[in-house]
Design an enzyme around this catalytic site. Structure first.
Site, PDB file in Angstrom:
ATOM      1  N   LYS A  90       0.873  -1.181   0.000  1.00  0.00           N
ATOM      2  CA  LYS A  90       0.000   0.000   0.000  1.00  0.00           C
ATOM      3  C   LYS A  90       0.907   1.227   0.000  1.00  0.00           C
ATOM      4  CE  LYS A  90      -3.957   1.740   2.767  1.00  0.00           C
ATOM      5  NZ  LYS A  90      -4.835   1.422   3.922  1.00  0.00           N
ATOM      6  N   SER A 165      -9.802   1.319   2.895  1.00  0.00           N
ATOM      7  CA  SER A 165      -8.963   2.143   2.062  1.00  0.00           C
ATOM      8  C   SER A 165      -7.871   1.371   1.318  1.00  0.00           C
ATOM      9  CB  SER A 165      -8.313   3.219   2.935  1.00  0.00           C
ATOM     10  OG  SER A 165      -7.418   2.620   3.860  1.00  0.00           O
ATOM     11  N   SER A 189      -9.974  -1.190   7.030  1.00  0.00           N
ATOM     12  CA  SER A 189      -9.387  -1.005   5.693  1.00  0.00           C
ATOM     13  C   SER A 189      -8.601  -2.170   5.119  1.00  0.00           C
ATOM     14  CB  SER A 189      -8.483   0.224   5.685  1.00  0.00           C
ATOM     15  OG  SER A 189      -9.281   1.371   5.553  1.00  0.00           O
TER      16      SER A 189
HETATM   17  N1  GLN Z   1     -13.378   3.558   6.436  1.00  0.00           N
HETATM   18  C1  GLN Z   1     -12.854   3.943   7.719  1.00  0.00           C
HETATM   19  C2  GLN Z   1     -12.464   5.401   7.675  1.00  0.00           C
HETATM   20  O1  GLN Z   1     -12.709   6.007   6.707  1.00  0.00           O
HETATM   21  C3  GLN Z   1     -11.668   3.086   8.068  1.00  0.00           C
HETATM   22  C4  GLN Z   1     -10.483   3.378   7.239  1.00  0.00           C
HETATM   23  C5  GLN Z   1      -9.286   2.578   7.632  1.00  0.00           C
HETATM   24  O2  GLN Z   1      -9.389   1.517   8.227  1.00  0.00           O
HETATM   25  N2  GLN Z   1      -8.129   3.114   7.298  1.00  0.00           N
HETATM   26  O3  GLN Z   1     -11.922   5.941   8.585  1.00  0.00           O
END
Ligand code: GLN
Length: 530
Positions: A90, A165, A189
């Site tokens: 990532k 994400s 995510s």
């Molecule tokens: N979707 C959640 C957020 O927007 C979690 C994102 C994540 O785990 N990085 O914060």
């Protein structure tokens, strides 16, 4: 064109063939690079495919394997199973001398001067880093549509989101561009994009993997973890990256379980381990608004566990409904502090605006996207004098209650909890972009696990409307090996299921000169992407 057949192998199969000498890391790497290069315009999963560095790492791995072979079988067995295996990162994991955008314009042009802990560990293992994967800006999002570098598409349907994400990581693994990828999980995510792309994703216990060299979002919630196509591969990648690192004070001095390298190869043996296991079914996780097809697949999976000899017990985690609200105070509060460092002086994107304050405002104003600005404003507000007690302190108290719910369930003797990962299958690109709260709801079943610091894994459990559904297993702290063994057991139990053989459609011909399919889908009425 290299033979792409090897992109169908699991990492553990690659490891066996590399040791047997029936394939080289160079051949594996060439095949995966070719798949990624050919498929990336359709998916926009990769921000960088680093052919030269990958081939150099493959040559080094081949030399290591040859030297070990010359030294005898003990030396060969001592190599890490990931030696010579391609892995994607990532784009918030630093690689010395490479980009690290975190999906943001504000880090455009930044060149990392050091390797992250996980990068070092992968190099030590001899893994081949193939490149950097797309993500929501600063990991804020559930669809990868908040990337400043354009949205990623889901390989199962190019007009749908891959989740987020870590959507680039999940899409690349599902599309067989790499067998393994690193993601991060702050509220879901890793697990949610794994669910939406039909693969395995593990969020380790907080402190299991060092965050040194990972761009921070919310430091008390962020964890690094593996995405893979099966439980054994996820275990190998976790084994490579886990363990204490002095440079992250929250990384725990807990031994890395060697069982991670020894999950059963036999489906029957794996399935047999379910006899006597107690699994808790938390009733609050069947949230209002959950798609009936998702609920049906999860209930089928629970029935499969029971048929294989597990005992299913109903449990209640009564504070679950407050998880979303608490998370959206704590995570933005920490993010607002972490993102203060992007000042237009030290990193990447800089816009001069007269005096120092003007430059700061111009750099941040043009460097951050709308979702990141929303989080900074929410977090700054929640921490401000007069509101701190009402919001931040309250949210931390709720966090303690949520952790207490899990402690009570595990103390009552359940080995793990089974739940849905996401209430929905992959949704059409653009569908939730204009409604942040609808987007936030997709993490209702994952973020309590981050608030409690626990490990959780998502495994594929079938399809609904032709799209993958994820089953989540949640365990007590440091129970990753147990969760992976349960995931492996579930693979064993369902080995004969027809959906196990379904996979995303192959490459479709996309005109590389035109917009990516995801960009085109978002530009349809209703979308509002930059
Ligand atoms: N979707 C959640 C957020 O927007 C979690 C994102 C994540 O785990 N990085 O914060």
């Amino acid at each position: 064109m290299p033979d792409l057949a090897s992109t169908r192998l699991a990492a553990h199969e690659m490891a066996a063939r590399l040791r047997a000498g029936s394939v080289s890391s160079r051949e594996l790497t060439e095949a995966h690079l070719a798949a990624a290069e050919a498929g990336n315009h359709a998916l926009n999963a990769w921000l960088v495919i680093d052919r030269d560095a990958a081939l150099a790492a493959a040559a080094a791995a081949d030399a290591r394997i040859a030297a070990a072979r010359a030294d005898g079988s003990a030396a060969l067995a001592a190599l890490h199973p990931l030696c010579g295996v391609p892995v994607g990162l990532k784009d918030l994991v630093t690689v010395s001398g490479g980009q690290c955008t975190a999906g943001s314009r504000i880090l455009d042009g930044y060149v990392a001067p050091f390797d992250a802990h996980v990068t070092e560990r992968l190099r030590d293992a001899g893994a081949v880093i193939a490149g950097k994967l797309n993500m929501d800006e600063f990991a804020m999002g559930s669809s990868t549509e908040h990337s400043a570098y354009g949205p990623t598409a889901n390989p199962w349907d190019l007009e749908r989101v891959p989740g987020g994400s870590s959507g680039g990581s999940a899409a690349a693994v599902a599309a067989r561009h790499v067998p393994l990828a690193i993601g991060t999980d702050t509220g879901g995510s890793i697990r949610q994009p794994a669910a939406l792309c039909g693969i395995v994703g593990l969020k380790p216990t907080y402190g299991r993997v060092s965050r040194y060299g990972i761009v921070a979002f919310a430091s008390s919630l962020d964890q690094v973890g593996p995405l893979a196509r099966d439980a054994r591969d996820a275990a190998l990648l976790l084994h490579a990256i886990a363990g204490r690192d002095r440079r992250d004070a929250t990384s725990a001095p807990v031994p890395v379980p060697e069982e991670l390298l020894a999950l059963p190869a036999s489906d029957d043996e794996a399935a047999a381990s379910l006899r006597g296991v107690r699994l808790g079914l938390p009733r609050e996780y069947f949230v209002a608004g959950m798609e009936p097809g998702v609920e049906a697949r999860v209930r089928d999976a629970v029935a499969a566990f029971e048929a294989a000899g597990a005992t299913i017990v109903d449990v209640s985690l009564p504070h679950t409904e407050y998880g979303l609200a608490a998370y959206y105070i704590v995570a933005p509060a920490e993010a607002s502090a972490n993102l203060a460092r992007y000042d237009g002086v030290r990193y990447g994107h800089a816009v001069r605006g007269g005096d120092v304050l003007g430059s700061y405002l111009a750099s941040r104003g043009t460097g951050f996207g709308p979702e990141v600005k929303r989080r900074i404003m929410l977090g700054t507000y929640a921490l401000s004098a007069g509101y701190y007690d009402a919001y931040y302190l309250k949210a931390q108290k709720v966090r303690t209650l949520i952790k207490g719910d899990f402690d009570t369930a595990f103390a009552a003797g359940v080995d793990a909890l089974v739940a849905p990962t996401s209430p929905f299958v992959a949704w059409p690109l653009g569908a939730k972009l204009a409604d942040p709260v609808a987007m936030y709801l997709s993490d209702a079943c994952t973020l309590p696990v981050n608030l409690a610091g626990l490990p959780g894994i998502s495994v594929p459990c079938g399809l609904s409307d032709g799209l993958p559904v994820g089953l989540q297993l949640i365990g007590p702290a440091w129970s990753e090996a147990r969760l992976l063994a349960l995931a492996r057991a579930y693979e064993g139990v369902t080995a004969g299921a027809p959906w196990r053989r379904l996979e995303p459609p192959g490459l479709v011909a996309i005109d590389p000169a035109g917009p990516t399919p995801a960009r085109r889908a978002i530009a349809l009425p209703g979308g509002h992407h930059r």
